[in-house]
Design a protein around this motif. Structure first.
Motif, mmCIF file in Angstrom:
data_model
loop_
_atom_site.group_PDB
_atom_site.id
_atom_site.type_symbol
_atom_site.label_atom_id
_atom_site.label_comp_id
_atom_site.label_asym_id
_atom_site.label_seq_id
_atom_site.Cartn_x
_atom_site.Cartn_y
_atom_site.Cartn_z
ATOM 1 N N LYS A 1 0.798 -1.223 0.000
ATOM 2 C CA LYS A 1 0.000 0.000 0.000
ATOM 3 C C LYS A 1 0.833 1.275 0.000
ATOM 4 O O LYS A 1 0.538 2.234 -0.718
ATOM 5 C CB LYS A 1 -0.942 0.007 1.205
ATOM 6 C CG LYS A 1 -1.895 1.189 1.229
ATOM 7 C CD LYS A 1 -2.872 1.078 2.391
ATOM 8 C CE LYS A 1 -3.871 2.230 2.377
ATOM 9 N NZ LYS A 1 -4.841 2.121 3.511
ATOM 10 N N LYS A 2 1.902 1.294 0.791
ATOM 11 C CA LYS A 2 2.709 2.509 0.929
ATOM 12 C C LYS A 2 3.869 2.583 -0.069
ATOM 13 O O LYS A 2 4.641 3.552 -0.038
ATOM 14 C CB LYS A 2 3.240 2.611 2.360
ATOM 15 C CG LYS A 2 2.146 2.783 3.401
ATOM 16 C CD LYS A 2 2.723 2.922 4.797
ATOM 17 C CE LYS A 2 1.630 3.103 5.830
ATOM 18 N NZ LYS A 2 2.181 3.253 7.214
ATOM 19 N N THR B 1 4.603 3.708 -3.038
ATOM 20 C CA THR B 1 4.023 4.589 -4.056
ATOM 21 C C THR B 1 4.878 4.717 -5.312
ATOM 22 O O THR B 1 4.449 5.352 -6.281
ATOM 23 C CB THR B 1 3.786 5.988 -3.461
ATOM 24 O OG1 THR B 1 5.022 6.501 -2.928
ATOM 25 C CG2 THR B 1 2.768 5.936 -2.335
ATOM 26 N N ASN C 1 -4.687 -3.943 -1.694
ATOM 27 C CA ASN C 1 -4.158 -2.573 -1.646
ATOM 28 C C ASN C 1 -2.957 -2.362 -2.568
ATOM 29 O O ASN C 1 -1.910 -1.841 -2.161
ATOM 30 C CB ASN C 1 -3.776 -2.211 -0.208
ATOM 31 C CG ASN C 1 -4.954 -2.260 0.743
ATOM 32 O OD1 ASN C 1 -6.028 -1.753 0.425
ATOM 33 N ND2 ASN C 1 -4.774 -2.882 1.885
ATOM 34 N N PRO D 1 -0.714 -0.498 -5.131
ATOM 35 C CA PRO D 1 -0.536 0.952 -5.306
ATOM 36 C C PRO D 1 -0.907 1.424 -6.708
ATOM 37 O O PRO D 1 -0.874 0.659 -7.676
ATOM 38 C CB PRO D 1 0.962 1.142 -5.040
ATOM 39 C CG PRO D 1 1.577 -0.176 -5.377
ATOM 40 C CD PRO D 1 0.570 -1.214 -4.987
#
Length: 292
Positions: free
Chosen positions: A204-205, A207, A225, A227
């Motif tokens: 998710k993080k 990016t 999740n 990206p």
């Protein structure tokens, strides 16, 4: 008379022009085991170079034509200073890169502190400890493909804030470690990873993550999740049986489009994709897989 002879000798001895410097051929490299082109990030394969280096470890060229990336990022890496390390006697330490391929090492060796690129493919490494990279914060690429890695200690990559490319392909992992935040390419093809071995927010993080390779594992579902930065996703030959409308898209937003996603591979899974048409409404092209 002697003066006159010396004069004629000086005048008539042909001048020999120095030979032009050898022009070394620039090598092109391609990324390992990704099945498709990955643009500027894929022309990185160093296989020809590493074979030549292993043939004669004492005659390694220091020419800049052996740089491993098409951009100028490696120009910022200072020459390796710790060449007196035992690692640099066993491996090849070259301008910020360390090559430890096919030498049967069973653990990550001590690295020069300015190491930016580590290639340790096809060895017998079974475990990666948090201490292995604790002081090597300059790493940008790590390749552990073709080892026997079963365990990666928590936090092993947590301090590698510059790491962009990580390959753990062809190992024995059953779960994924916490990944560093600037990762653009992650390859974990051909492991034993199940869905419970991937945390819900594992990606998710991330990016900057553009290329994610999880083919030939034991996943029962698509990781959650994913990206927005993702361009290529490989999930072929897993055990995925179902997907939802929120797997790739947003069921509550019919206008949402994944503009960067170029390819999803899901062939070799038991899922019949035609039963989940709404799951692909936000994609510019359908995933590769079975539809009937």
């Amino acid at each position: 008379m002697e003066t006159l002879q010396a004069f004629f000798l000086f005048v008539f001895v042909p001048l020999v022009n120095p030979a032009p410097p050898l022009q070394q051929e620039s090598l092109q490299f391609y990324e390992y085991d990704t099945d498709v082109s990955m643009g500027s990030l894929t022309q990185q394969d160093y296989e020809m170079q590493s074979k030549d280096i292993r043939k004669d470890r004492t005659n390694v060229s220091l020419d800049t034509s052996l740089m491993l990336q098409s951009d100028d990022s490696q120009l910022d890496v200072p020459p390796t200073k710790d060449t007196n390390l035992p690692t640099c006697l066993l491996c090849v330490c070259l301008s910020g890169s360390v090559y430890c391929e096919e030498i049967d090492i069973e653990a990550v060796p001590p690295l020069p502190k300015e190491t930016a690129y580590l290639y340790a493919r096809f060895n017998k490494i079974k475990r990666i400890a948090a201490s292995d990279f604790a002081d090597i914060t300059t790493l940008r690429r790590i390749d552990f493909s073709g080892n026997r890695i079963e365990e990666i200690e928590d936090g092993a990559f947590s301090k590698l804030l510059l790491l962009e490319e990580l390959s753990l392909a062809e190992n024995r992992l059953v779960k994924l470690p916490v990944l560093p935040p600037k990762l653009t390419t992650f390859n974990a093809n051909q492991n034993r990873i199940k869905s419970r071995g991937i945390k819900a927010n594992a990606f998710k993080k991330l990016t900057n993550l553009a290329y994610l390779y999880l083919g030939h594992n034991a996943l029962e579902s698509v990781p959650l999740n994913l990206p927005e930065s993702l361009r290529i996703l490989h999930l072929q030959y897993n055990n995925i049986t179902s997907i939802t409308d929120d797997t790739f898209c947003k069921s509550n937003n019919t206008r949402y489009i994944r503009t960067r996603m170029d390819e999803i591979r899901m062939e070799g899974n038991p899922i019949v994709l035609a039963k989940h048409v709404n799951a692909f409404s936000c994609l510019r092209m359908l995933p590769v897989g079975t539809y009937y």
